[in-house]
Design a protein around this motif. Structure first.
Motif, short mmCIF file in Angstrom:
data_model
loop_
_atom_site.label_atom_id
_atom_site.label_comp_id
_atom_site.label_asym_id
_atom_site.label_seq_id
_atom_site.Cartn_x
_atom_site.Cartn_y
_atom_site.Cartn_z
N TYR A 1 -3.62 -12.08 0.21
CA TYR A 1 -3.38 -11.01 -0.26
C TYR A 1 -3.92 -10.49 -2.05
O TYR A 1 -5.40 -10.23 -2.78
CB TYR A 1 -2.17 -9.83 -0.20
N VAL A 2 -3.55 -11.58 -2.84
CA VAL A 2 -3.55 -11.78 -4.21
C VAL A 2 -4.61 -12.83 -4.44
O VAL A 2 -5.32 -12.25 -5.58
CB VAL A 2 -2.09 -12.35 -4.57
N GLU A 3 -4.61 -13.58 -3.60
CA GLU A 3 -6.36 -14.47 -3.61
C GLU A 3 -7.28 -13.43 -3.98
O GLU A 3 -8.13 -13.59 -4.49
CB GLU A 3 -6.10 -15.24 -2.49
N TYR A 4 -7.35 -12.95 -2.44
CA TYR A 4 -8.71 -12.03 -2.29
C TYR A 4 -8.64 -10.37 -3.55
O TYR A 4 -9.51 -9.92 -3.93
CB TYR A 4 -9.12 -11.38 -1.29
N LEU A 5 -7.41 -10.38 -3.76
CA LEU A 5 -7.41 -9.50 -4.38
C LEU A 5 -8.26 -9.85 -6.02
O LEU A 5 -8.81 -9.35 -7.17
CB LEU A 5 -6.15 -9.02 -4.82
N TYR A 6 -7.92 -11.04 -6.53
CA TYR A 6 -7.87 -11.39 -7.08
C TYR A 6 -9.66 -11.80 -7.96
O TYR A 6 -10.10 -12.07 -8.53
CB TYR A 6 -6.83 -12.94 -8.20
N LEU A 7 -10.29 -12.67 -6.59
CA LEU A 7 -10.78 -13.00 -6.32
C LEU A 7 -12.28 -11.67 -6.76
O LEU A 7 -13.16 -11.81 -6.82
CB LEU A 7 -11.48 -13.62 -5.10
N GLN B 1 9.64 -13.21 0.85
CA GLN B 1 9.03 -14.24 1.83
C GLN B 1 7.54 -14.32 1.93
O GLN B 1 7.03 -15.09 1.34
CB GLN B 1 9.15 -14.40 3.02
N CYS B 2 7.12 -12.93 1.92
CA CYS B 2 5.17 -12.63 1.62
C CYS B 2 5.05 -13.06 -0.09
O CYS B 2 3.80 -13.82 0.10
CB CYS B 2 5.32 -11.19 1.77
N VAL B 3 5.62 -12.93 -1.07
CA VAL B 3 5.42 -13.09 -1.99
C VAL B 3 5.08 -14.76 -2.65
O VAL B 3 3.97 -15.00 -3.03
CB VAL B 3 6.00 -13.03 -3.54
N ILE B 4 6.27 -14.74 -1.97
CA ILE B 4 6.18 -16.77 -1.54
C ILE B 4 5.15 -17.61 -1.56
O ILE B 4 5.03 -18.20 -1.27
CB ILE B 4 7.98 -17.13 -1.79
N ASN B 5 4.43 -16.65 -0.30
CA ASN B 5 3.57 -17.37 0.62
C ASN B 5 2.49 -17.24 0.30
O ASN B 5 1.18 -17.73 1.06
CB ASN B 5 3.89 -16.66 1.94
N GLN B 6 1.74 -17.39 -0.81
CA GLN B 6 0.65 -17.01 -1.47
C GLN B 6 -0.46 -18.10 -1.17
O GLN B 6 0.20 -18.62 -2.16
CB GLN B 6 0.38 -15.35 -2.27
N THR B 7 -1.24 -17.10 -0.76
CA THR B 7 -1.95 -18.64 -1.12
C THR B 7 -2.40 -19.03 -2.73
O THR B 7 -2.75 -20.12 -3.22
CB THR B 7 -3.22 -18.68 -0.27
N PHE B 8 -2.59 -17.46 -3.45
CA PHE B 8 -2.38 -17.46 -4.96
C PHE B 8 -1.80 -18.13 -5.46
O PHE B 8 -0.75 -16.93 -5.56
CB PHE B 8 -3.93 -16.82 -5.49
N GLU B 9 -1.07 -19.32 -5.54
CA GLU B 9 0.47 -19.23 -6.83
C GLU B 9 0.36 -18.96 -7.95
O GLU B 9 1.44 -18.94 -8.81
CB GLU B 9 0.73 -21.09 -6.86
#
Length: 304
Positions: A121-127, A44-52
């Motif tokens: 999390y994923v969005e900001y690591l990527y940014l 659920q954490c992964v699916i909930n990511q703002t970065f899709e």
């Protein structure tokens, strides 16, 4: 720092799954071994990511509990971004390397099957990697929860990494750099593989970019890899010998970058203690590093 451990992410599904193909920019890689107990929260954490724009590669590392595998397969069918692979049991390093081989992107995030991540999390690591092209990996700070509760915010110190693994695997890596150091060493099924990977990168003068927020939730389990290695004398000895061999090649004066973009409004900002700041500075000098290392290892021997 006060922290609400009850407000952990992944307690419910907040976004819809995706069923149409996407062009991923990030690969999330998760080794899975009989991990059904806590995996729904991670899912659920992964699916909930703002970065899709991610692909999620799950490597079932020879799970023996078929009920767990069936539940995993059902979840994997729920979203087209999830790619499930079944392999013979080979341990965390082998599973992560296999997942990396299957990935289609230039950025890799490793996520254990029982850990949790904030929705940004994923969005900001990527940014962070986009904004800091010279950095080899990006990372956030974290909290430990369940078995132990603590906030973990330590200033970066390449010198400290030579004897104390204060960086955990809450990070995104450039795939080309992981490949340049051979990924995770497969010296044995169980050892401090995350620590070893960081040391191999540091030995190549690869530096990180730090996002000063709490983004990762590290589940402190008695059955976790860290406990498995630290509680077994033979495994600990083999792991420590390998870590020491890698640490000799680290440039202890290596510095990190700090993410200079706007931080998420919902994030808890990191705070360093004066003691950790001082230790980090001391460990950047070879003469002082030797003294600090001896003191630390003396304390560790007393604890064990």
């Amino acid at each position: 720092m006060e922290f609400d451990y009850k407000n952990r992410p992944g307690q419910r599904l907040e976004k819809k799954c995706i069923h149409e193909p996407i062009d991923p920019k990030v690969s999330i890689i998760t080794p899975y071994y009989n991990s059904d107990k806590n995996f729904l929260e991670t899912y659920q954490c992964v699916i909930n990511q703002t970065f899709e724009l991610f692909e999620w590669i799950i490597v079932d590392d020879g799970s023996t509990n078929q009920a767990d595998v069936q539940k995993l397969e059902k979840l994997a069918e729920s979203d087209c971004r999830i790619k499930l692979f079944h392999t013979a049991n080979g341990g965390q390093s082998k599973a992560k390397n296999y997942g990396m081989e299957q990935s289609k992107t230039d950025i890799i995030i490793f996520l254990d099957a029982d850990d949790l991540i904030e929705n940004f999390y994923v969005e900001y690591l990527y940014l962070a990697l986009e904004k800091h092209p010279d950095a080899g990996w990006s990372y956030t700070d974290l909290v430990g929860f369940e078995g132990e509760e603590y906030v973990w915010c330590k200033p970066f110190s390449a010198g400290r990494m030579t004897f104390n693994n204060f960086l955990v695997n809450a990070a995104a890596f450039r795939k080309k750099l992981l490949e340049s150091v051979g990924g995770f060493s497969e010296i044995t099924k169980h050892y401090d593989e995350d620590w070893a990977l960081y040391l191999k990168l540091l030995a190549k003068n690869v530096h990180p970019v730090h996002i000063p927020v709490i983004g990762f939730w590290y589940r402190r389990s008695q059955n976790g890899m860290q406990k498995t290695v630290r509680n077994n004398t033979e495994l600990r000895k083999k792991s420590d010998e390998y870590i020491d061999s890698l640490a000799k090649n680290v440039n202890i004066r290596l510095k990190e970058e700090i993410f200079d973009g706007e931080l998420p409004d919902t994030a808890i900002k990191s705070q360093y203690s004066f003691k950790d700041i001082l230790v980090g500075k001391i460990c950047g000098t070879y003469s002082f590093l030797t003294v600090v290392k001896k003191i630390y290892r003396r304390k560790q021997r007393k604890l064990t």
